[in-house]
Design a protein around this motif. Structure first.
Motif, PDB file in Angstrom:
ATOM      1  N   ARG A   6       0.836  -1.211   0.000  1.00 32.55           N
ATOM      2  CA  ARG A   6       0.000   0.000   0.000  1.00 32.55           C
ATOM      3  C   ARG A   6       0.866   1.255   0.000  1.00 32.55           C
ATOM      4  NH1 ARG A   6      -2.370  -1.072   4.217  1.00 32.55           N
ATOM      5  NH2 ARG A   6      -1.617   0.503   5.687  1.00 32.55           N
ATOM      6  N   MET A   7       1.981   1.228   0.751  1.00 38.96           N
ATOM      7  CA  MET A   7       2.866   2.378   0.802  1.00 38.96           C
ATOM      8  C   MET A   7       3.495   2.629  -0.568  1.00 38.96           C
ATOM      9  SD  MET A   7       6.155   3.046   3.305  1.00 38.96           S
ATOM     10  CE  MET A   7       7.180   1.815   2.498  1.00 38.96           C
ATOM     11  N   ILE A   8       3.964   1.562  -1.226  1.00 38.99           N
ATOM     12  CA  ILE A   8       4.564   1.712  -2.554  1.00 38.99           C
ATOM     13  C   ILE A   8       3.524   2.239  -3.544  1.00 38.99           C
ATOM     14  CG2 ILE A   8       5.661   0.498  -4.465  1.00 38.99           C
ATOM     15  CD1 ILE A   8       7.469   0.859  -2.048  1.00 38.99           C
ATOM     16  N   ASP A   9       2.294   1.750  -3.445  1.00 37.02           N
ATOM     17  CA  ASP A   9       1.217   2.242  -4.326  1.00 37.02           C
ATOM     18  C   ASP A   9       0.953   3.723  -4.087  1.00 37.02           C
ATOM     19  OD1 ASP A   9       0.907  -0.186  -5.551  1.00 37.02           O
ATOM     20  OD2 ASP A   9      -0.788  -0.833  -4.316  1.00 37.02           O
ATOM     21  N   ASP A  10       0.964   4.134  -2.804  1.00 36.65           N
ATOM     22  CA  ASP A  10       0.760   5.557  -2.499  1.00 36.65           C
ATOM     23  C   ASP A  10       1.868   6.409  -3.111  1.00 36.65           C
ATOM     24  OD1 ASP A  10      -1.501   4.923  -1.106  1.00 36.65           O
ATOM     25  OD2 ASP A  10      -0.594   5.078   0.891  1.00 36.65           O
ATOM     26  N   VAL A  11       3.085   5.902  -3.054  1.00 34.31           N
ATOM     27  CA  VAL A  11       4.218   6.637  -3.620  1.00 34.31           C
ATOM     28  C   VAL A  11       4.093   6.724  -5.142  1.00 34.31           C
ATOM     29  CG1 VAL A  11       6.714   6.558  -4.014  1.00 34.31           C
ATOM     30  CG2 VAL A  11       5.799   6.072  -1.732  1.00 34.31           C
ATOM     31  N   ARG A  12       3.758   5.596  -5.763  1.00 36.44           N
ATOM     32  CA  ARG A  12       3.652   5.560  -7.222  1.00 36.44           C
ATOM     33  C   ARG A  12       2.542   6.486  -7.740  1.00 36.44           C
ATOM     34  NH1 ARG A  12       4.212  -0.882  -7.822  1.00 36.44           N
ATOM     35  NH2 ARG A  12       6.287  -1.021  -8.757  1.00 36.44           N
ATOM     36  N   SER A  13       1.418   6.459  -7.031  1.00 38.99           N
ATOM     37  CA  SER A  13       0.244   7.195  -7.508  1.00 38.99           C
ATOM     38  C   SER A  13       0.307   8.688  -7.205  1.00 38.99           C
ATOM     39  CB  SER A  13      -1.021   6.602  -6.878  1.00 38.99           C
ATOM     40  OG  SER A  13      -1.018   6.802  -5.465  1.00 38.99           O
ATOM     41  N   GLY A  14       1.253   9.094  -6.374  1.00 35.07           N
ATOM     42  CA  GLY A  14       1.339  10.493  -5.985  1.00 35.07           C
ATOM     43  C   GLY A  14       0.426  10.852  -4.835  1.00 35.07           C
ATOM     44  N   ALA A  15      -0.195   9.827  -4.205  1.00 33.30           N
ATOM     45  CA  ALA A  15      -1.118  10.079  -3.102  1.00 33.30           C
ATOM     46  C   ALA A  15      -0.399  10.213  -1.754  1.00 33.30           C
ATOM     47  CB  ALA A  15      -2.146   8.938  -3.017  1.00 33.30           C
ATOM     48  N   ALA A  16       0.913  10.034  -1.747  1.00 29.70           N
ATOM     49  CA  ALA A  16       1.657  10.090  -0.493  1.00 29.70           C
ATOM     50  C   ALA A  16       1.607  11.493   0.106  1.00 29.70           C
ATOM     51  CB  ALA A  16       3.108   9.680  -0.738  1.00 29.70           C
ATOM     52  N   ARG A  17       1.354  11.567   1.424  1.00 35.00           N
ATOM     53  CA  ARG A  17       1.303  12.850   2.140  1.00 35.00           C
ATOM     54  C   ARG A  17       2.625  13.143   2.839  1.00 35.00           C
ATOM     55  NH1 ARG A  17      -1.624  13.363   6.329  1.00 35.00           N
ATOM     56  NH2 ARG A  17      -1.691  11.181   6.970  1.00 35.00           N
ATOM     57  N   PHE A  18       3.683  12.447   2.427  1.00 35.69           N
ATOM     58  CA  PHE A  18       4.970  12.554   3.107  1.00 35.69           C
ATOM     59  C   PHE A  18       6.071  12.680   2.060  1.00 35.69           C
ATOM     60  CE2 PHE A  18       3.310   8.243   2.770  1.00 35.69           C
ATOM     61  CZ  PHE A  18       4.249   7.622   1.968  1.00 35.69           C
ATOM     62  N   ASP A  19       7.241  13.145   2.509  1.00 34.05           N
ATOM     63  CA  ASP A  19       8.361  13.273   1.583  1.00 34.05           C
ATOM     64  C   ASP A  19       9.585  12.475   2.014  1.00 34.05           C
ATOM     65  OD1 ASP A  19       9.144  14.821   3.720  1.00 34.05           O
ATOM     66  OD2 ASP A  19       8.770  16.719   2.686  1.00 34.05           O
ATOM     67  N   CYS A  20       9.414  11.617   3.032  1.00 36.39           N
ATOM     68  CA  CYS A  20      10.475  10.676   3.380  1.00 36.39           C
ATOM     69  C   CYS A  20       9.844   9.509   4.137  1.00 36.39           C
ATOM     70  CB  CYS A  20      11.584  11.324   4.202  1.00 36.39           C
ATOM     71  SG  CYS A  20      11.058  11.960   5.809  1.00 36.39           S
ATOM     72  N   ILE A  21      10.559   8.383   4.160  1.00 40.59           N
ATOM     73  CA  ILE A  21      10.082   7.168   4.823  1.00 40.59           C
ATOM     74  C   ILE A  21      11.124   6.746   5.845  1.00 40.59           C
ATOM     75  CG2 ILE A  21       9.489   4.734   4.507  1.00 40.59           C
ATOM     76  CD1 ILE A  21       8.614   5.460   1.652  1.00 40.59           C
ATOM     77  N   LEU A  22      10.680   6.451   7.046  1.00 39.81           N
ATOM     78  CA  LEU A  22      11.574   6.014   8.128  1.00 39.81           C
ATOM     79  C   LEU A  22      11.367   4.521   8.381  1.00 39.81           C
ATOM     80  CD1 LEU A  22      11.094   8.990  10.633  1.00 39.81           C
ATOM     81  CD2 LEU A  22      12.648   8.822   8.687  1.00 39.81           C
ATOM     82  N   VAL A  23      12.463   3.768   8.353  1.00 37.41           N
ATOM     83  CA  VAL A  23      12.445   2.326   8.597  1.00 37.41           C
ATOM     84  C   VAL A  23      13.486   2.025   9.664  1.00 37.41           C
ATOM     85  CG1 VAL A  23      12.521   0.046   7.499  1.00 37.41           C
ATOM     86  CG2 VAL A  23      11.964   2.055   6.132  1.00 37.41           C
ATOM     87  N   TYR A  24      13.220   1.021  10.488  1.00 39.87           N
ATOM     88  CA  TYR A  24      14.138   0.700  11.582  1.00 39.87           C
ATOM     89  C   TYR A  24      15.528   0.361  11.046  1.00 39.87           C
ATOM     90  CZ  TYR A  24      16.104  -1.701  15.647  1.00 39.87           C
ATOM     91  OH  TYR A  24      16.919  -2.093  16.677  1.00 39.87           O
ATOM     92  N   ASP A  25      15.618  -0.640  10.144  1.00 41.01           N
ATOM     93  CA  ASP A  25      16.906  -0.982   9.531  1.00 41.01           C
ATOM     94  C   ASP A  25      16.652  -1.649   8.194  1.00 41.01           C
ATOM     95  OD1 ASP A  25      16.153  -3.576  10.094  1.00 41.01           O
ATOM     96  OD2 ASP A  25      17.701  -3.952  11.594  1.00 41.01           O
ATOM     97  N   VAL A  26      17.718  -2.036   7.519  1.00 41.52           N
ATOM     98  CA  VAL A  26      17.605  -2.615   6.182  1.00 41.52           C
ATOM     99  C   VAL A  26      16.808  -3.910   6.195  1.00 41.52           C
ATOM    100  CG1 VAL A  26      18.934  -3.640   4.282  1.00 41.52           C
ATOM    101  CG2 VAL A  26      19.724  -1.524   5.346  1.00 41.52           C
TER     102      VAL A  26
END
Length: 519
Positions: free
Chosen positions: A72-92
Motif C-alpha cells: 500500500r505504501m509503494i502504491d501511495d508513492v507511485r500514484s502520488g497520493a503520499a502525504r509525506f516526503d520521506c520514509i523512516l524504517v528501523y533498519d535494512v
C-alpha cells in the motif's frame, strides 16, 4: 546514538515522514513498539513530523506478497497520493529480507524516483547515495537475504531431526488418527483439536489412533480395496451412503479415499518433505528418495502386509495400459479440465493413479511434457536437479582423467568426490546453477564445501538452461572466507580475476615437471 541521527549531517528539518515497521516472529528486538521507539527518536532529533504509519505484523520479509502495508505504501508513492516526503524504517532487514537484493533496491528506487527518501534509523550509515552508503547498504541487503536462507536451512535440519525421532511436523492428522501433545519426557498431555497448536516450545506432537469408529472405517477401506476388489469410487459411495464424513467434515471422493489407501502414516511411518515451499518461492513435489522418514514412529492402525498389498494393486492397475494408452487418457483429462494435477488424476476411475504415472514415466512432470502440457508452476528445475546430479560425477571423472594424462597422481574420495592431487592439495568441484532474477539478470550461487576443507574449489558456472558449461572459477580457500557466494555476470576484479574459460590453467598448475627438465 548512531551517526545517522545527527541533525547536523542532513537538511531534513520540518519534513513530513511516513513510518514503515515490520515484525515477523524471529526476535523480540524487532517488535513494532521497539522499532517505533528508535524511529520516533530519530524523527525528533531531525524535527520530522510523522504523518503516516504502515505496519506489517507477523509477516515474512522474503518478498512483498502478503505484506499489505508495504504494498500500500509503494502504491501511495507511485500514484502520488503520499502525504509525506520521506520514509523512516528501523533498519535494512525491516525493509525486507528479499532473496534477490535487487528487489529491495527496486522498491527503494521507486520511492527515490518519486522524490521520497528512505532513512534506516538504526543503521550506522547515512542513506545519502554516497559510494560508501551504497556499498554498505548492498552488503546489508545481501546479509538480510542470507540470514533467511541460513535460518531456513537450520529450521529444515531441525525438523528433519524431529521427524526421525518420531514427532509430527505440521499438517492435520488425517481420518482415523489424532494429534497428541507430549512433553519433553514423552508424557502425553492431551489431544489437539483441528486448528489447535502447541503453546510450549519444548512440547512435541505425535500421532495416535483416533476414535474406534474411524479406525474401523480406515481398516474397512483397506479390506474392501484389497480383499473385496472394490474401487476407490465404490468405497467413497459406500461411506457417503453411511453418512460418514472426512476429517474435514466433507463427503468422500475417489481422491480422498485414494489418499488414505496410499499414506504410510496408517502403518506408523512418519514421512516428511514430500513437498516443500522453501523461502516462499515455489511449491516443489520432491522425489521419493528425498523424503525424510521414520518407520514405526507410532502404533499402526493397518497391518503393513495389508498396506503393501494395496500399493501393489495401485501399481498393478496401470500395467494393463501401454504408455501410449496412459498418455492418451491423460490428454483426454487435460482437454476436459484445461489443466492437470495429481488430485484430478486420482479422481478418475478410468485412469491409473498419479502414483502409477510417476512410476511409469519417472514423474508427473515428465508425463505432462510428453503430451505437451506445461503446468502453471514451473517444475523444470526438478529435471535440472537430476541432470546436475548426473553432471557432477561426470565432471569430476573428466578432471581426474585429464590430471592422470598429464602425469599427476590423483586420489578421489568416493563419497565426497574430493580429489587429492599429487598428495599436495585437495580439490572440490561445485556446480553453479544459473538462475534469473525478476528483472532478467543472471545469477549463480556458489556453495563451498567448507566441511571438507578443500584447498581449491573449482566452481563450474552453467549457461542459461543449465545444460552447458559457461566458464570456471578457480577459488583458493585462503581467499574465500564465505560458506556461500552469489555471483552476477560481472563481479569485479577481486572475484573475476579467478575466472577462466577452461581448465587449462588448472592442469598446467597441477602438471608434474622433472627437475632436470627445468635446467
Amino acid at each position: 546514538m548512531n551517526r545517522a541521527a545527527d541533525p547536523s549531517t542532513t537538511g531534513t528539518r520540518n519534513r513530513r515522514a511516513a513510518v514503515y515497521v515490520r515484525m515477523s516472529t524471529e526476535h523480540q528486538q524487532y517488535s513494532t513498539s521497539n522499532q517505533m521507539d528508535v524511529i520516533r527518536e530519530f524523527a525528533c532529533l531531525r524535527s520530522m513530523e510523522i504523518v503516516e504509519e504502515y505496519s506489517d505484523e507477523g509477516k515474512s520479509g522474503l518478498n512483498i506478497a502478503g505484506r499489505d502495508a508495504l504494498a500500500r505504501m509503494i502504491d501511495d508513492v507511485r500514484s502520488g497520493a503520499a502525504r509525506f516526503d520521506c520514509i523512516l524504517v528501523y533498519d535494512v532487514s525491516r525493509w525486507g529480507r528479499f532473496q534477490d537484493a535487487d528487489e529491495s533496491a527496486y522498491y527503494e528506487f521507486i520511492c527515490r524516483q518519486a522524490g521520497i527518501e528512505v532513512h534506516y534509523c538504526a543503521e550506522q550509515f547515512e542513506n545519502d547515495g554516497s559510494p560508501i552508503s551504497t556499498i554498505v547498504k548492498g552488503v546489508k541487503r545481501a546479509m538480510a537475504g542470507e540470514y533467511s536462507r541460513e535460518l531456513s536451512a537450520k529450521v529444515f535440519q531441525g525438523a528433519c531431526r524431529l521427524i526421525r525421532l518420531g514427532y509430527k511436523q505440521g499438517g492435520t492428522a488425517g481420518y482415523g488418527l489424532r494429534r497428541m501433545l507430549v512433553d519433553q519426557s514423552g508424557n502425553q498431555k492431551g489431544e489437539l483439536a483441528l486448528g489447535e497448536h502447541k503453546s510450549i516450545q519444548t512440547d512435541r506432537v505425535i500421532l495416535v489412533p483416533g476414535p474406534d469408529h474411524e479406525v474401523a472405517d480406515v481398516r474397512w477401506m483397506f479390506m474392501a480395496f484389497v480383499e473385496e476388489g472394490r474401487t476407490e469410487a465404490e468405497i467413497a459411495a459406500i461411506l457417503n451412503a453411511r453418512g460418514v464424513k472426512t476429517d474435514f467434515g466433507r463427503a468422500w471422493t475417489l481422491g480422498t479415499v485414494h489418499q488414505v489407501l496410499t499414506n504410510e502414516k496408517y502403518i506408523g511411518n512418519n514421512v516428511y518433505h514430500r513437498t516443500s515451499f522453501k523461502l516462499k518461492r515455489k511449491h516443489v513435489k520432491n522425489e521419493k528418495a528425498d523424503w525424510i522418514r521414520a518407520e514405526g514412529a507410532w502404533p499402526p492402525i493397518v497391518f503393513p502386509e495389508l498396506f503393501q498389498k494395496a500399493q501393489g494393486i495401485v501399481l498393478e492397475r496401470s500395467k494393463r495400459f501401454s504408455n501410449d494408452e496412459m498418455l492418451a487418457k491423460l490428454k483426454e483429462l487435460l482437454e476436459l479440465h484445461g489443466r492437470l494435477s495429481g488430485i484430478l488424476i486420482d479422481e478418475r476411475d478410468d485412469l491409473p493413479s498419479s502414483a502409477a504415472f510417476r512410476h511409469r514415466f519417472g514423474s508427473l512432470v515428465s508425463a505432462y511434457s510428453l503430451i505437451g502440457y506445461t503446468p502453471a508452476t514451473d517444475y523444470s528445475f526438478i529435471e535440472e536437479n537430476r541432470m546436475i546430479r548426473r553432471m557432477h560425477p561426470e565432471i569430476v571423472a573428466s578432471v581426474e582423467k585429464q590430471l592422470r594424462e598429464i602425469g599427476s597422481w590423483v586420489e578421489t574420495e568416493p563419497q565426497t568426490e574430493l580429489m587429492l592431487v599429487n598428495g599436495e592439495f585437495l580439490v572440490s568441484v561445485v556446480i553453479c546453477r544459473h538462475t534469473t532474477t525478476q528483472r532478467g539478470s543472471s545469477r549463480w550461487a556458489i556453495r563451498f564445501d567448507t566441511g571438507l576443507r578443500p584447498d581449491l574449489t573449482i566452481a563450474v558456472r552453467l549457461q542459461p538452461g543449465n545444460r552447458e558449461i559457461r566458464d570456471y572459477y578457480l577459488l583458493p580457500s585462503l581467499d574465500m572466507t564465505w560458506d556461500r557466494l552469489r555471483m552476477a555476470e560481472a563481479n569485479g576484479v577481486e572475484l573475476d580475476g579467478y575466472q577462466f574459460d577452461d581448465l587449462g590453467f588448472f592442469f598446467r598448475m597441477a602438471r608434474r615437471t622433472r627437475i632436470q627438465d627445468l635446467q
